[in-house]
Design a protein around this motif. Structure first.
Motif, short mmCIF file in Angstrom:
data_model
loop_
_atom_site.label_atom_id
_atom_site.label_comp_id
_atom_site.label_asym_id
_atom_site.label_seq_id
_atom_site.Cartn_x
_atom_site.Cartn_y
_atom_site.Cartn_z
N LYS A 367 56.59 83.39 -13.42
CA LYS A 367 57.70 82.86 -14.23
C LYS A 367 58.36 81.66 -13.60
O LYS A 367 58.86 80.77 -14.30
CB LYS A 367 58.72 83.96 -14.50
CG LYS A 367 59.37 84.57 -13.27
CD LYS A 367 60.32 85.68 -13.64
CE LYS A 367 61.02 86.27 -12.42
NZ LYS A 367 60.06 86.92 -11.50
N ASP A 368 58.40 81.61 -12.26
CA ASP A 368 59.04 80.48 -11.60
C ASP A 368 58.21 79.21 -11.74
O ASP A 368 58.75 78.12 -11.93
CB ASP A 368 59.25 80.80 -10.12
CG ASP A 368 60.27 81.92 -9.91
OD1 ASP A 368 61.29 81.91 -10.62
OD2 ASP A 368 60.03 82.81 -9.08
N VAL A 369 56.88 79.35 -11.65
CA VAL A 369 56.01 78.18 -11.81
C VAL A 369 56.14 77.63 -13.22
O VAL A 369 56.23 76.41 -13.42
CB VAL A 369 54.54 78.54 -11.50
CG1 VAL A 369 53.61 77.40 -11.91
CG2 VAL A 369 54.37 78.86 -10.03
N TYR A 370 56.16 78.53 -14.23
CA TYR A 370 56.30 78.04 -15.60
C TYR A 370 57.63 77.32 -15.79
O TYR A 370 57.67 76.24 -16.40
CB TYR A 370 56.19 79.17 -16.64
CG TYR A 370 56.32 78.61 -18.03
CD1 TYR A 370 55.27 77.91 -18.60
CD2 TYR A 370 57.53 78.69 -18.73
CE1 TYR A 370 55.40 77.31 -19.84
CE2 TYR A 370 57.67 78.09 -19.98
CZ TYR A 370 56.59 77.41 -20.53
OH TYR A 370 56.74 76.81 -21.75
N TYR A 371 58.69 77.89 -15.27
CA TYR A 371 60.00 77.27 -15.40
C TYR A 371 60.00 75.87 -14.76
O TYR A 371 60.53 74.91 -15.35
CB TYR A 371 61.07 78.14 -14.76
CG TYR A 371 62.46 77.56 -14.82
CD1 TYR A 371 63.18 77.59 -16.02
CD2 TYR A 371 63.05 76.97 -13.72
CE1 TYR A 371 64.46 77.06 -16.10
CE2 TYR A 371 64.32 76.43 -13.78
CZ TYR A 371 65.02 76.48 -14.97
OH TYR A 371 66.27 75.93 -15.04
N GLU A 372 59.39 75.74 -13.59
CA GLU A 372 59.34 74.45 -12.91
C GLU A 372 58.58 73.42 -13.75
O GLU A 372 59.01 72.26 -13.88
CB GLU A 372 58.67 74.60 -11.54
CG GLU A 372 59.51 75.38 -10.53
CD GLU A 372 58.73 75.73 -9.28
OE1 GLU A 372 57.55 75.28 -9.17
OE2 GLU A 372 59.27 76.45 -8.43
N GLU A 373 57.45 73.85 -14.32
CA GLU A 373 56.65 72.92 -15.13
C GLU A 373 57.37 72.54 -16.41
O GLU A 373 57.32 71.39 -16.85
CB GLU A 373 55.29 73.55 -15.45
CG GLU A 373 54.38 73.74 -14.25
CD GLU A 373 54.03 72.44 -13.57
OE1 GLU A 373 53.81 71.42 -14.27
OE2 GLU A 373 53.99 72.41 -12.32
N LEU A 374 58.06 73.50 -17.02
CA LEU A 374 58.82 73.20 -18.23
C LEU A 374 59.93 72.21 -17.93
O LEU A 374 60.19 71.28 -18.72
CB LEU A 374 59.39 74.49 -18.83
CG LEU A 374 60.28 74.31 -20.06
CD1 LEU A 374 59.50 73.71 -21.23
CD2 LEU A 374 60.91 75.65 -20.47
N MET A 375 60.62 72.40 -16.81
CA MET A 375 61.71 71.50 -16.45
C MET A 375 61.21 70.07 -16.21
O MET A 375 61.92 69.09 -16.46
CB MET A 375 62.45 72.02 -15.22
CG MET A 375 63.26 73.28 -15.47
SD MET A 375 64.52 73.10 -16.79
CE MET A 375 63.70 73.97 -18.16
N LYS A 376 59.96 69.94 -15.73
CA LYS A 376 59.38 68.60 -15.57
C LYS A 376 59.24 67.93 -16.93
O LYS A 376 59.51 66.73 -17.08
CB LYS A 376 58.01 68.69 -14.90
CG LYS A 376 58.02 69.11 -13.44
CD LYS A 376 56.60 69.23 -12.91
CE LYS A 376 56.58 69.76 -11.48
NZ LYS A 376 55.19 69.95 -10.98
N LYS A 377 58.83 68.71 -17.92
CA LYS A 377 58.71 68.17 -19.28
C LYS A 377 60.09 67.82 -19.84
O LYS A 377 60.27 66.78 -20.48
CB LYS A 377 58.03 69.20 -20.19
CG LYS A 377 56.59 69.48 -19.85
CD LYS A 377 55.70 68.30 -20.19
CE LYS A 377 54.24 68.62 -19.96
NZ LYS A 377 53.37 67.46 -20.24
N CYS A 378 61.05 68.70 -19.58
CA CYS A 378 62.41 68.45 -20.08
C CYS A 378 63.03 67.20 -19.48
O CYS A 378 63.82 66.51 -20.14
CB CYS A 378 63.30 69.66 -19.79
SG CYS A 378 62.90 71.12 -20.78
N ALA A 379 62.66 66.89 -18.23
CA ALA A 379 63.21 65.72 -17.55
C ALA A 379 62.80 64.41 -18.23
O ALA A 379 63.48 63.39 -18.10
CB ALA A 379 62.79 65.71 -16.09
#
Length: 389
Positions: A367-379
């Motif tokens: 779940k932490d890896v997914y959150y990190e990758e999603l936040m990269k997209k959000c940025a």
């Protein structure tokens, strides 16, 4: 009578408001076992619309104020996706029963927190608006599967490409189809119902390899076309295909096992029961492919939506709301318990993560890896506002 509030008076919020009147937008889609007493939205024009429908409604622009107002016992959350778990947590903490629109959220990391708080407050009823769980075809399919009518799963395929959405649909809201505003595309917006049905009928896979195309045939940030391959713990496999740009689209589900096969398409369920299970047929079959003994014999049963008691779109939503209200009052069990929402969301997250990292994903996902990758997209998202209550 239970007093209900609604937060978010967009398209679905308006459908829900009208379902508490004697003139619902969907014929016969009236909620009969509760009273709508309050609505909340940051758009005052939407609040005035609601008050015009039900003049005695209390209106709020602050969700927290509505929760603490003493005007409601329960709340339906029909806001953009990122707000679902935030508002769900706040409602449960204030002992307000909550029904979230799909999806339960955008990433599993905060859904785990939502589920933990729900478990700590079991006197508060937490449900999800997975309306397809009232679809008689899927209910019949689950009955067949639970009775071992399909047997050990071999293959599960779903093509759901009739979610046609033109560019103007996406241009209708600045948050729509953006990573920071919506958290995804067809997987998080249109297909959660089918993904929930997929796991409800067949269980969770243990491996996912997906290929998501972002902005395919539409000017958006997020996925509009998805092909996902999954593997199950028993060795069975499946394919899930969805899009928003195929015209005409297809909606076809196939589930096959060693005892038989289910196909659902065009409001018809076809069940073909093997008279001799395939694993047994294999033992007696001969080398001569022309031998009639090698031909699988089946008993076919066909069910139509009308035969089973058709539940049109919109009425499905009212039925889920009524079930949630009955569950609050101890009269029934939830059709779609809120804590189960994380399963469909994990499949959605795994498909996106597989594409982000270009590799196969084991479930449960990190779940932490997914959150990190999603936040990269959000940025890099064009939507820059922050969701809060």
């Amino acid at each position: 009578m239970l007093r209900v509030g609604i937060v978010g008076i967009g398209f679905m919020g308006k459908v829900h408001v009208m379902s508490f009147t004697d003139k619902p937008l969907i014929p016969n889609g009236t909620v009969k076992n509760a009273k709508l007493t309050a609505v909340c939205d940051i758009d005052t024009e939407k609040l005035e619309w609601a008050k015009g429908v039900i003049p005695e409604l209390k209106i709020f622009t602050s969700f927290k104020e509505m929760l603490s107002s003493g005007e409601i016992d329960a709340v339906i959350v029909a806001t953009p996706h990122y707000l679902h778990p935030i508002m769900g947590i706040e409602a449960i903490k204030q002992k307000i029963h909550v029904l979230l629109e799909k999806p339960v959220g955008v990433f599993t990391k905060n859904i785990e927190e939502l589920n933990e708080i729900s478990e700590e407050n079991r006197d508060v009823t937490f449900g999800l608006l997975f309306n397809q769980r009232t679809n008689p075809l899927f209910i019949k399919a689950k009955e067949i599967i639970d009775a071992d009518g399909v047997g050990t799963f071999k293959r599960v395929n779903w093509i759901i490409t009739n979610w046609y959405r033109p560019q103007k649909y996406y241009d209708n809201g600045e948050w729509r189809a953006t990573w920071a505003g919506e958290g995804g595309g067809v997987l998080i917006n249109q297909a959660p119902h089918q993904i929930d049905m997929w796991q409800w009928l067949c269980g969770m896979p243990n491996k996912v390899r997906a290929y998501c195309k972002f902005g395919e045939n539409r000017d958006v940030e997020v996925e509009t076309d998805v092909t996902a391959y999954v593997e199950y713990p028993n060795g069975g496999n499946g394919v899930f295909i969805t899009s928003t740009h195929d015209a005409p689209g297809t909606n076809r589900l196939e589930i096959i096992g060693n005892n038989g096969k289910i196909v659902i398409e065009n409001d018809v369920l076809t069940y073909k029961k093997l008279l001799v299970p395939e694993n047994e047929l294999n033992l007696v079959a001969t080398a001569d492919l022309r031998d009639p003994k090698n031909t699988p014999q089946v008993e076919e049963t066909i069910y139509t939506s009308k035969d089973l008691g058709e539940v049109p779109w919109g009425i499905e939503h009212a039925l889920v709301i009524e079930n949630w209200i009955d569950a609050i009052e101890g009269k029934d069990k939830l059709i779609a318990p809120g804590i189960e929402g994380i399963k469909a969301l994990e499949l959605i997250n795994s498909m996106l993560l597989s594409t982000f990292l270009n590799k196969e994903i084991d479930l449960p996902i990190d779940k932490d890896v997914y959150y990190e990758e999603l936040m990269k997209k959000c940025a890099t998202s064009k939507y820059t506002k922050k969701w809060s209550i």
